[in-house]
Design an enzyme around this catalytic site. Structure first.
Site, PDB file in Angstrom:
ATOM      1  CG  ASP A 113      -2.034  -1.025   1.091  1.00 36.16           C
ATOM      2  OD1 ASP A 113      -3.165  -0.641   0.758  1.00 36.16           O
ATOM      3  OD2 ASP A 113      -1.763  -2.212   1.312  1.00 36.16           O
ATOM      4  CG  ASN A 126       1.074  -5.881   1.798  1.00 35.45           C
ATOM      5  OD1 ASN A 126       0.306  -5.270   1.041  1.00 35.45           O
ATOM      6  ND2 ASN A 126       1.073  -7.201   1.866  1.00 35.45           N
TER       7      ASN A 126
END
Length: 361
Positions: free
Chosen positions: A241, A251
């Site tokens: 992300d 993540n």
């Protein structure tokens, strides 16, 4: 990707209608919903009707269009940007997409803003599809090499969370090389972490892989280390992300533990990501904002019973408290490489600066 005989993207337009797949209903029900307003779009992102960093960004851009269609004033633009940016704080693609759309809207008149916002969202969607296809092409060479090293045996891949086409507009990030390997005749087997508490692996990744005819097994989140010790995993590939300037990777919660186990067992750990997921403004992972979600996601679970009814049940004792930290940070030293639209890149500051220089601002 195909669902039955129909090709779907995770978000698309039908004329003026903005349509998405409701991912909270999968894998038990396939439902398409229409986003009709700024508030509905923000709610869809917040409730994870749509999720995955690249898809969140594109959806937010369409949310700006819906806001401008209702009221194209500067006041509405400011309110829409504030509302959308607050929905999911960890995924950097959200702010990246909104920044690009906002720049175009600030340069045009109120009368044209709805059309300009729609064009910007469409362009971001097409850019995401092209980028994820390029990530797949970058990653398939890695899987081809492992396939040869294994003497033609299937490549055994561990995934965590969902980084397939449902997390993007199409193709996906971590799953894009896997889809292309399957289509290109490279046999693969995917170990799918269930990914508590929202079970994006067992509900979404498994659904995507099954729809594509890819061999896979769902495993509990804590089984990955055991499989690595037994020589049953060749490579770990996850999405992300946000990636900091030094290569630290944020993540889904539990990713860090997979990276530690991979390092201990000398198994390569790769992260698939578009360049838009890089955040050069953040020096390292310590500064990445970590979303904490509702404890209900831990204390309760939804599923389908033997009669075919979707039910929500409580797992914990009544009144039990819980903390739901949604993401963790994997230090760059544990990342073998980044799979990007520009090829494989090392997770270090020099390589990341070079990668940013290759991508338009």
């Amino acid at each position: 990707m195909r669902v039955g005989e129909t090709h779907y993207r995770s978000i698309w337009r039908d004329g003026e209608r903005i349509l998405v797949i409701d991912q909270t209903r999968l894998p038990h029900e396939f439902e398409v919903v229409e986003l009709t307003s700024l508030e509905e779009t923000a709610d869809a992102i917040r409730r994870m009707v749509v999720r995955g960093a690249p898809l969140i960004g594109v959806t937010a851009a369409y949310g700006l269009h819906l806001a401008m269609r209702e009221d194209a004033s500067d006041a509405m633009l400011g309110r829409a940007l504030e509302l959308l940016r607050a929905t999911r704080p960890t995924a950097v693609n959200l702010g990246w997409a909104l920044q690009k759309a906002e720049a175009r809207l600030r340069e045009t008149t109120a009368a044209n803003r709805a059309d300009v916002a729609l064009d910007a969202a469409d362009e971001l969607a097409e850019h995401d599809v092209a980028t994820n296809a390029a990530i797949g092409r970058s990653g398939i060479d890695l899987l081809r090499l492992i396939h040869r090293e294994r003497g033609g045996k299937p490549v055994r891949i561990l995934t965590h969370c969902n980084a397939g086409w449902l997390a993007t507009v199409d193709y996906g990030t971590a799953l894009s090389p896997i889809f292309m390997a399957q289509d290109g005749g490279i046999p693969v087997h995917v170990w799918v972490d269930e990914t508590r508490p929202r079970n994006q692996g067992s509900s979404l990744t498994a659904w995507e892989l099954g729809s594509h005819g890819i061999s896979h097994d769902v495993i509990v989140d804590n089984a990955g280390g055991h499989l690595m010790q037994r020589g049953m995993i060749d490579v770990v590939i996850t999405g992300t992300d946000r990636v900091a300037a030094n290569g630290d990777v944020c993540n889904k919660i539990g990713t860090y533990l997979k990276a530690l186990a991979a390092a201990d067992n000398e198994i390569p750990f790769y992260v698939a990501m578009p360049t838009s997921t890089l955040d050069p403004s953040i020096a390292n992972g310590d500064a990445i904002p970590i979303e904490e979600r509702s404890p209900d996601e831990i204390t309760h679970l939804s599923g389908i019973d033997d009669e075919g009814t979707i039910r929500r049940i409580r797992l914990t004792p009544e009144g039990c408290s819980a903390r739901n930290v949604a993401f963790d940070v994997t230090p760059a030293a544990l990342v073998t490489g980044l799979i990007t639209e520009h090829g494989l890149v090392s997770a270090n500051p020099e390589a990341i600066r070079a990668l940013l220089a290759r991508s338009p601002a």
